[in-house]
Write an enzyme that holds these catalytic residues in place. Structure first.
Site, short mmCIF file in Angstrom:
data_model
loop_
_atom_site.label_atom_id
_atom_site.label_comp_id
_atom_site.label_asym_id
_atom_site.label_seq_id
_atom_site.Cartn_x
_atom_site.Cartn_y
_atom_site.Cartn_z
N HIS A 1 12.33 20.98 80.07
CA HIS A 1 11.72 22.15 81.00
C HIS A 1 12.03 21.79 82.27
O HIS A 1 11.15 22.66 83.05
CB HIS A 1 10.35 21.98 80.57
CG HIS A 1 9.91 22.17 79.09
ND1 HIS A 1 9.84 20.94 78.51
CD2 HIS A 1 9.52 23.14 78.42
CE1 HIS A 1 9.47 21.22 77.02
NE2 HIS A 1 9.37 22.68 76.88
N HIS B 1 15.02 27.97 76.39
CA HIS B 1 15.94 26.97 75.61
C HIS B 1 16.92 27.62 74.64
O HIS B 1 17.42 26.87 73.97
CB HIS B 1 15.01 26.20 74.41
CG HIS B 1 13.98 25.52 75.49
ND1 HIS B 1 14.13 24.64 76.56
CD2 HIS B 1 12.69 25.66 75.21
CE1 HIS B 1 12.90 24.31 76.69
NE2 HIS B 1 11.85 24.86 76.27
#
Ligand SMILES: Nc1ncnc2c1ncn2[C@@H]1O[C@H](COP(=O)(O)OP(=O)(O)O)[C@@H](O)[C@H]1O
Ligand SMILES: Nc1ncnc2c1ncn2[C@@H]1O[C@H](COP(=O)(O)OP(=O)(O)O)[C@@H](O)[C@H]1O
Ligand SMILES: [Mg+2]
Ligand SMILES: [Mg+2]
Ligand SMILES: [Mg+2]
Ligand SMILES: [Mg+2]
Lengths: 206, 330, 330, 206
Positions: B219, B57
């Site tokens: 994700h 991320h």
């Protein structure tokens, strides 16, 4: 009658790892469909660490082996499955502390593991998670004395197929709502491999 | 899979190494852990702020470590929550005796691992509080399910809780401010192309040439709906409408975050922002401040998310506070 | 082509609109032009700094407009140098009577259009100086050809010339500082995947699944060589070796820029930086400061570039100077 | 004898635009191979603006039309081709100022355009740029009195083919060194279309 020795328990962990290795891609693909695509990676990595740990440790009791596995899974896997399996194995270890592993005690241990998963994951039966498989396994052990361990595999297998039809209400698959239908839950699948591995060592001549 | 890597199982280790090497003037890595902490952590008299999650991320979460934001970020494997022992290390590295607040994104894995860490820390006598960010309006908020996910709006929680903590507030005050942000921030995202987890080696999902996935998580989880590729204005309108429907922003001032998921050119993010500003203008919602860029990515996913934070005076002041975090300098 | 757009021929217009809307507190758009200027331009008594080029390189160049960096960025169509009249508007908007320095990347189109603008400005009585950045060691430096290209190292020219200009230096002094940076900065890039110019609708080039293009420019121009995909360390070594061979960095202090081309996850950039730091360490070259992120992109190209700037005391001080530019806050 | 009227010059610009529109993708593809893949886009955009400008203006002289085209190309195209073609047309306009366009004057105008490209781009013949085509066109016009304008097209066509075999030493293609061999220069191609368009209007009955 003792159904699980220290040696068998060690072998159980190795058999699990073998299955996670062989099915790593399958588990990851299942998780890509309704999760984030890391379940096979997580499981293979986790049980590789478990085997590594076990290979470098001497054990006196089944409980100690399971505790090692629990600690390793908790510390090395992460994600949802790490704490859940870590808790399951820890609860089994605690239940079997200072006990010989006969069928009665083992049944209690699986019940405890089940409670652990429930406590940690706040899951109920039928939410399309690994809990479903442990629930069935526990239910199977509740039914009289087991004659043929293959039937445990069949019970688990059936549950996996059942998860396919479900909407998930826990875990990442819950975001998908109806779109999760038709897909097997990856955690149920990895739990299946754990019980399959168990049966393979229970039937070992030791 | 075409990536700049040495080995798929060393990505996190090598990234952390590269990260602290690049930013050694402001951060440090707690030895033998996956914890990135402020160089001067623990900061005496200050509440410690710890967040984290899987890696992939970037710049979250290491990029938000610094004076005015996080005290530590705990990093897991790609898209996999860090383990309790690592989170515990993060807590220990940042507790100066004033307690530690954990900022957790609402994913089963993150919640469980951070929970276990909090229990371990409490057992060691550290006071720990937790907040759970759940800004993603793509997911239904229900007490029977996992509830809404935490996505890019989390950055605002870091920023504001960070400023409040920096001001010397108590753990309870910092937690209250973080919860106020959580209550007032909503986000939603869209993907045009999937990302590929290095260890998986293949894309997390596949979209047709003319399809986008609305409501994706961070994700590579599938979203809530596949629809035909539309114009920037149309996609933006869909997301903004969903956000505005969730809480009442009427007559309020907001902070806007247009967040790239990894591979979307910044040019396109500005085109999106143009439409966001237009829609908010039409609704009489006043933009106080805007961020456009990559703040909470999903590796090389193509797509973006929009976050709106409803502000009051306290939040505005905290949002404006100085920050030395590498990815959020102010 | 899968992009977040409304219409391929409005991308630049809409991006500029979105950009100034997002950052209206610090920049303005000169009406009816493609010029982004500091809100307070022209800054009285200060040399004006104007750069620019085609769009598609975001955050370059609008992101570098702000106190301590550029006074204006002039934006062209995607990958196409802006026209002389637009550059002239940039010059006029930033000249406070102290003269204007044009920072030009060495491409035929950029050089010609900025040259013509300079002539027009001189005709209007504005003193204009130019520097031409040519940091790309992938291209041979020859007086018979176009010479080396200007790529990501240009950001250091903006930063340092910006700081010197901010200090109140004369046009000659600012130009001298910019030229010192140009003399001491070298870069080189690699692509894993091409980008797609919106109006072209198809990728600028095609690489095989196991191929990378070494020495690419920032406009999707092919590079100098296609080689099999290698490990992060190997690719990085190739680029760094080429840079180190070009000027003598022995015993010097350097600034490092690891620049993503648009779609490369930041995770991978840090893995690259790890190897850069290792190589420099082995050669006794000391890293003074590092930037890792997207600074000079090529739309959604996958790949990265590495820039090394050899520093002296003047350059260090200027590099450390305050900057309010949106994409380079310091 | 007047070879080019105001009407024909306007038509010339429209014919160029038509060709840039039709061949936009071809030019862009050529530029993708050895440049940055925008030449067709640049040319189509530029001549669309030229036509737009011309449609909204009244002209008395050929020079004025060419000047309009020059200013528009310079102000709207950008890149390398904008200033180069802008300069070329501006030099032609200047050469034809206050003159009727007979073959002799037109030849001088093309010579001037050629000089303009050379001055702006610092190009020589054989560097694999648009200069090559203008150079050949000028050389052709130098050769006696033209009988068949089709020959001009053939001369340009041949030059384009010649650029294919060259290494470029100017423009973006120069970065490629040997790898530019085998590819036609996009600017030469667009210049070819300009001369092709010219011939099509020279042969018009007006
Ligand atoms: N709340 C929960 N209770 C029980 N099991 C859960 C819960 N949430 C997720 N799981 C199980 O975990 C599996 C996913 O594990 P994994 O992919 O390793 O973690 P993550 O979802 O964090 O990526 C699911 O397939 C499901 O079986
Ligand atoms: N120095 C130069 N002299 C003459 N012609 C040039 C020069 N540089 C480039 N060109 C011409 O310009 C063409 C490229 O134009 P274009 O693609 O529109 O601009 P850019 O290269 O800026 O993208 C080349 O094919 C070549 O014919
Ligand atoms: Mg998963
Ligand atoms: Mg995960
Ligand atoms: Mg161009
Ligand atoms: Mg071009």
């Amino acid at each position: 009658m003792i159904i699980l020795t220290v040696e068998q328990t060690i072998q159980w962990m190795k058999e699990i790892h073998k299955r996670m290795e062989v099915n790593k891609e399958q588990l990851t693909t299942l998780d890509q469909a309704i999760g984030d695509g890391d379940h096979g990676i997580n499981m293979e990595r986790g049980f590789a660490e478990v085997v590594d740990k076990i290979n470098n440790t001497d054990y006196d009791t089944v409980a100690d082996v399971l505790k090692s596995a629990a600690m390793t899974l908790t510390a090395k896997v992460g994600g949802a499955s790490g704490p859940l399996y870590g808790t399951a194995f820890l609860k089994m270890a605690t239940a079997l502390q200072d006990k010989e592993v006969n069928q009665q005690n083992f049944k209690v241990a699986i019940d405890e593991a089940l409670e652990g998963i429930k406590m940690r994951g706040k899951a109920e039966f039928g939410e399309k998670t690994m809990y479903d498989v442990w629930y069935q396994a526990a239910a199977f052990l509740d039914s009289e004395k087991v004659e043929d361990w293959q039937e445990l595999i069949e019970a688990c297998q059936a549950t996996i197929e059942d998860t396919r039809a479900l909407i998930a209400t826990k875990g990442r698959a819950s975001y998908l709502k109806e779109r999760a239908i038709g897909h097997v839950d990856p955690g149920s699948m990895s739990s299946f491999y754990m019980f399959e591995a168990l049966v393979s060592v229970l039937e070992l001549e030791v | 899979m075409k990536k700049v890597l040495n080995s798929t199982d060393q990505v996190v280790e090598e990234m952390l190494d590269g990260f602290v090497t690049a930013h050694a003037d402001s951060v440090k890595r707690i030895p033998d852990t996956t914890v990135i902490a402020r160089k001067d952590a623990p900061v005496s008299g200050k509440v410690g702020l710890v967040s984290g999650g899987g890696s992939g991320h970037e710049p979250a979460h290491g990029g938000y470590v610094g004076k005015g934001m996080l005290d530590a970020a705990v990093v897991g494997e790609v898209f996999t929550s860090p383990t309790p022992d690592q989170v515990l290390e993060g807590i220990k590295a940042t507790d100066s005796g004033s307690g530690v607040l954990l900022i957790i994104k609402n994913y089963t894995g993150d919640v469980m691992n951070f929970d276990m860490a909090a229990e371990l820390a409490e057992a060691e006598g550290i006071t720990v509080e937790k907040v759970i960010v759940n800004d993603d309006v793509a997911v239904e908020d229900s007490t029977f399910t996992t509830g809404r996910r935490g996505i890019a709006g989390t950055v605002f929680v870091h920023k504001i809780a960070g400023a409040i903590a920096e001001s010397g507030a108590s753990l309870a005050e910092v937690k209250a401010a973080a919860e106020k942000v959580i209550k007032n921030v909503r986000s939603m995202g869209v993907a045009l192309e999937s990302c590929t987890v290095p260890a998986a080696g293949k894309p997390s999902f596949t979209l047709k040439e003319d399809e986008v996935e609305i409501g994706i998580g961070i994700h590579g989880e599938p979203g809530i709906e596949r629809v035909p590729l539309q114009s920037a204005n149309e996609i933006t309108s869909t997301l903004v409408a969903k956000i505005l429907a969730d809480i009442d922003y009427t007559n309020s001032e907001v902070a806007v975050l247009v967040n790239g998921m990894g591979a979307t050119p910044e040019m396109e993010l500005f085109i999106v922002h143009r439409q966001v500003a237009k829609m908010l203008g039409e609704k009489g919602i006043n933009i106080y401040k805007t961020w456009v860029g990559e703040y909470m990515t999903s590796l090389e996913m193509t797509g973006f998310s929009i976050s709106l934070l409803k502000l009051d005076d306290q939040l505005k002041e905290a949002l404006d506070g100085q920050s030395d975090a590498i990815a959020f300098r102010l």
